[in-house]
Design an enzyme around this catalytic site. Structure first.
Site, PDB file in Angstrom:
ATOM      1  N   LEU A  75       0.802  -1.096  -0.091  1.00  0.00           N
ATOM      2  CA  LEU A  75       0.141   0.044  -0.218  1.00  0.00           C
ATOM      3  C   LEU A  75       0.770   1.382   0.000  1.00  0.00           C
ATOM      4  O   LEU A  75       0.336   2.341  -0.296  1.00  0.00           O
ATOM      5  CB  LEU A  75      -0.911  -0.038   1.267  1.00  0.00           C
ATOM      6  CG  LEU A  75      -2.016  -0.969   1.072  1.00  0.00           C
ATOM      7  CD1 LEU A  75      -2.617  -1.062   2.278  1.00  0.00           C
ATOM      8  CD2 LEU A  75      -3.032  -0.714   0.194  1.00  0.00           C
TER       9      LEU A  75
ATOM     10  N   HIS B 270      -0.964  -8.549   0.013  1.00  0.00           N
ATOM     11  CA  HIS B 270      -0.440  -7.627  -1.067  1.00  0.00           C
ATOM     12  C   HIS B 270      -1.489  -7.621  -2.295  1.00  0.00           C
ATOM     13  O   HIS B 270      -1.939  -6.562  -2.379  1.00  0.00           O
ATOM     14  CB  HIS B 270       0.795  -8.036  -1.426  1.00  0.00           C
ATOM     15  CG  HIS B 270       1.882  -8.117  -0.252  1.00  0.00           C
ATOM     16  ND1 HIS B 270       1.975  -7.463   0.657  1.00  0.00           N
ATOM     17  CD2 HIS B 270       3.247  -8.730  -0.631  1.00  0.00           C
ATOM     18  CE1 HIS B 270       2.921  -7.471   1.406  1.00  0.00           C
ATOM     19  NE2 HIS B 270       3.676  -8.519   0.671  1.00  0.00           N
TER      20      HIS B 270
ATOM     21  N   LYS C  26       6.748 -18.031  -7.205  1.00  0.00           N
ATOM     22  CA  LYS C  26       8.559 -17.936  -7.188  1.00  0.00           C
ATOM     23  C   LYS C  26       9.063 -18.792  -8.171  1.00  0.00           C
ATOM     24  O   LYS C  26       8.422 -19.781  -8.928  1.00  0.00           O
ATOM     25  CB  LYS C  26       8.753 -18.329  -5.625  1.00  0.00           C
ATOM     26  CG  LYS C  26       8.318 -17.569  -4.811  1.00  0.00           C
ATOM     27  CD  LYS C  26       8.603 -17.876  -3.356  1.00  0.00           C
ATOM     28  CE  LYS C  26       8.692 -16.714  -2.231  1.00  0.00           C
ATOM     29  NZ  LYS C  26       9.401 -15.833  -2.425  1.00  0.00           N
TER      30      LYS C  26
ATOM     31  N   TYR D 175       0.991   1.741 -19.014  1.00  0.00           N
ATOM     32  CA  TYR D 175       0.954   2.296 -20.405  1.00  0.00           C
ATOM     33  C   TYR D 175      -0.583   1.577 -20.960  1.00  0.00           C
ATOM     34  O   TYR D 175      -0.841   0.706 -20.353  1.00  0.00           O
ATOM     35  CB  TYR D 175       2.107   1.700 -21.226  1.00  0.00           C
ATOM     36  CG  TYR D 175       2.128   0.193 -21.170  1.00  0.00           C
ATOM     37  CD1 TYR D 175       1.817  -0.791 -21.877  1.00  0.00           C
ATOM     38  CD2 TYR D 175       2.900  -0.225 -19.743  1.00  0.00           C
ATOM     39  CE1 TYR D 175       1.846  -2.142 -21.610  1.00  0.00           C
ATOM     40  CE2 TYR D 175       3.390  -1.636 -19.682  1.00  0.00           C
ATOM     41  CZ  TYR D 175       2.898  -2.558 -20.614  1.00  0.00           C
ATOM     42  OH  TYR D 175       3.019  -3.767 -20.400  1.00  0.00           O
TER      43      TYR D 175
ATOM     44  N   ASP E  44       2.636   5.664 -23.329  1.00  0.00           N
ATOM     45  CA  ASP E  44       3.363   5.246 -22.350  1.00  0.00           C
ATOM     46  C   ASP E  44       3.682   6.166 -21.434  1.00  0.00           C
ATOM     47  O   ASP E  44       4.505   7.270 -21.736  1.00  0.00           O
ATOM     48  CB  ASP E  44       4.786   4.606 -23.027  1.00  0.00           C
ATOM     49  CG  ASP E  44       5.676   3.775 -22.019  1.00  0.00           C
ATOM     50  OD1 ASP E  44       5.290   3.991 -20.787  1.00  0.00           O
ATOM     51  OD2 ASP E  44       6.205   3.053 -22.409  1.00  0.00           O
TER      52      ASP E  44
END
Length: 517
Positions: free
Chosen positions: A216, A276, A362, A404, A424
């Site tokens: 955050l 997250h 991962k 973008y 972009d």
């Protein structure tokens, strides 16, 4: 006559709105003590102390205002702690004399207290050291500001909070405050999270508790509300009539790297997705708040979470990279996923039928975190360009921060042919010379200011765990198995199949290349 500390606060912009709910009517005049509990651990060395140093370096923390206390069980001196963290703050070989001098002044602010996390003696000693600092600044008892940062495992939160409450917090309510910053993970499921919240909630009021989720504090995450609610052309597009699907992605190109024992206890959903990515999901999907007051923003986030339908097993793909169990700290029969793709569906007027795909893993083929909003096909496609791909709005959170818009344009030349290109905004190019602050810097400063907008409220935490706890229990019970995947790949092929089933159309022959400076 104003005290030195109050004068500093006005320079740093930390004035009366910073005490909001915990002290509404009394101006802050006390000095600031920041206590880092777990001061000898990795989190404190790599994140907390560097964030404090950067705040000091930028003038938000002044020597005549603040003192920093490290607390841990390790028996070391003040100088030993300073030497341990020094290398994480600057590179002495490349540092200028000014930087070295600044660092020396910062390190002088740090004092170390040794004690256990359930020791009355240790926390009484900590309180004595803080009180001596406050007296040296002519601070009246009860007007001080005490910030306790728990860079510790959640298992010791209850005992540490009890010790702070009984022996180390601000003694009265004459304009000062006591605030507690706790790191994730906040429990392992709904029951443990509620138990932890209850234990801390019995000791401190909700406005005193800052549950930190560093995502955050990221610059591009903080930009989401501005993008959505300050730009007219997004307002009519941001709904199920125009958006086909949304992806929120976190990818790492390395494995557990010596943290296998810790990671195996939690897994990728608890470690990344439930906190997250779910926080980012809230900001993408929430309705416009009444104002920017923290409680209004957090109210809207809770409404989104409460509108999420139960997760279906057929809309989940789990993976575990080959070689994960070779880590000696990981059990040979570990069922812990190192990769997960989960589809969330929101049951409300704006988002009914739009899949939100949360994906984290991962040991993949790249390192990045991004939000990818894919729009529906253009009706009546007279240019026959559907095969080239859809419009997408991409927000790259890290690395190479950027926003973008992928769109179809005419290929330069005499022929009427189309190609995919982009509008972009790459931060490195557009904001040259501007340093993007680390998330922890922003969030610690918000804590000092008393701004809880970017912290997780208790009912928000509860709603988040309600979404994922049933799925996590099925995984823990062995009812869902992770699929093997090669390190350095995109993850299990079944994840791409799920993404296609959710409606995502991959763009072929187009790669976004960050602009070079």
């Amino acid at each position: 006559m104003e005290s030195g500390c109050w004068h500093v606060e006005k320079r740093a912009g930390l004035k009366s709105d910073s005490f909001r709910k915990d002290n509404e009517n009394v101006p802050e005049t006390g000095c600031l003590s920041i206590v880092v509990l777990g001061a000898s651990g990795d989190l404190a060395k790599k994140k907390t102390f560097p964030a404090l140093f950067n705040l000091f370096r930028q003038g938000f923390l002044q020597p005549d205002e603040v003192h920093i206390f490290g607390y841990a069980r390790t028996k070391i001196s003040d100088d030993e702690l300073r030497n341990r963290i020094r290398g994480y703050l600057i590179n002495d070989k490349n540092a200028s004399p000014e930087q070295v001098e600044k660092l020396s002044k910062f390190l002088e602010l740090i004092k170390y207290v040794s004690g256990s996390y359930d020791s009355e003696e240790g926390f009484r000693l900590l309180d004595k050291e803080i009180s001596e600092h406050e007296l040296s600044k002519n601070s009246v008892e009860g007007t001080s500001r005490r910030l306790f940062y728990l860079a510790l495992p959640p298992s010791v939160y209850p005992s540490v909070c009890k010790m702070i409450r009984n022996f180390s917090m601000n003694k009265s309510d004459l304009g000062g405050w006591t605030r507690i910053v706790v790191e994730k993970p906040f429990g392992k499921d709904l029951e443990s999270a509620e138990q932890l919240s209850t234990q801390i909630g019995e000791l401190f009021e909700e406005p005193q508790i800052y549950r930190i989720d560093h995502y955050l504090g990221k610059e591009l995450v903080q930009n989401l509300l501005v993008l959505r609610f300050a730009n007219r052309f997004f307002l009519p597009l941001w709904n199920r009539d125009n958006i086909d699907n949304v992806q929120i992605v976190f990818r790492e190109d390395f494995g557990t790297d010596g943290r296998g024992g810790y990671f195996d206890e939690y897994g990728i959903i608890r470690d990344i997705i439930q906190n997250h990515l779910l926080q980012v999901f809230c900001l993408v999907a929430m309705e416009k708040p009444v104002s920017l007051k923290p409680e209004y923003i957090r109210d809207e986030k809770v409404k989104v979470l409460q509108s999420v339908l139960p997760i279906k097993d057929e809309e989940v793909v789990l993976g575990q990279y080959e070689g994960y169990r070779d880590d000696p700290t990981v059990p040979d029969q570990s069922n812990t996923p190192t990769f997960a793709t989960v589809v969330l569906r929101i049951h409300n007027e704006r988002w009914e039928g739009v899949p939100f795909v949360l994906k984290a893993g991962k040991a993949l083929n790249s390192r990045k975190a991004e939000i990818r909003v894919q729009f529906k096909d253009v009706p009546g496609d007279i240019f026959k360009c559907k095969k080239q791909g859809r419009n997408e709005f991409v927000i790259r959170l890290q690395p190479s921060e950027a926003m973008y818009m992928k769109l179809t344009v005419k290929q330069p030349g005499l022929e009427m042919s189309t190609a995919q290109s982009e509008l972009d905004l790459s931060y490195g190019q557009r904001y040259q010379g501007v340093s993007i602050p680390e998330a922890y810097e922003r969030l610690i400063l918000d804590t000092i200011r008393g701004d809880q907008q970017h912290f997780v409220r208790r009912d928000e935490l509860k709603a988040a765990w309600e979404i994922f706890t049933p799925l996590l229990h099925r995984i823990d019970d062995g009812k869902m198995k992770p699929l093997p995947y090669q390190p350095g790949s995109r993850g299990p092929a079944e994840a791409d199949a799920l993404l296609a089933k959710a409606g995502y159309v991959q763009t072929h022959g187009y790669i976004w290349i960050p602009p070079t400076l």
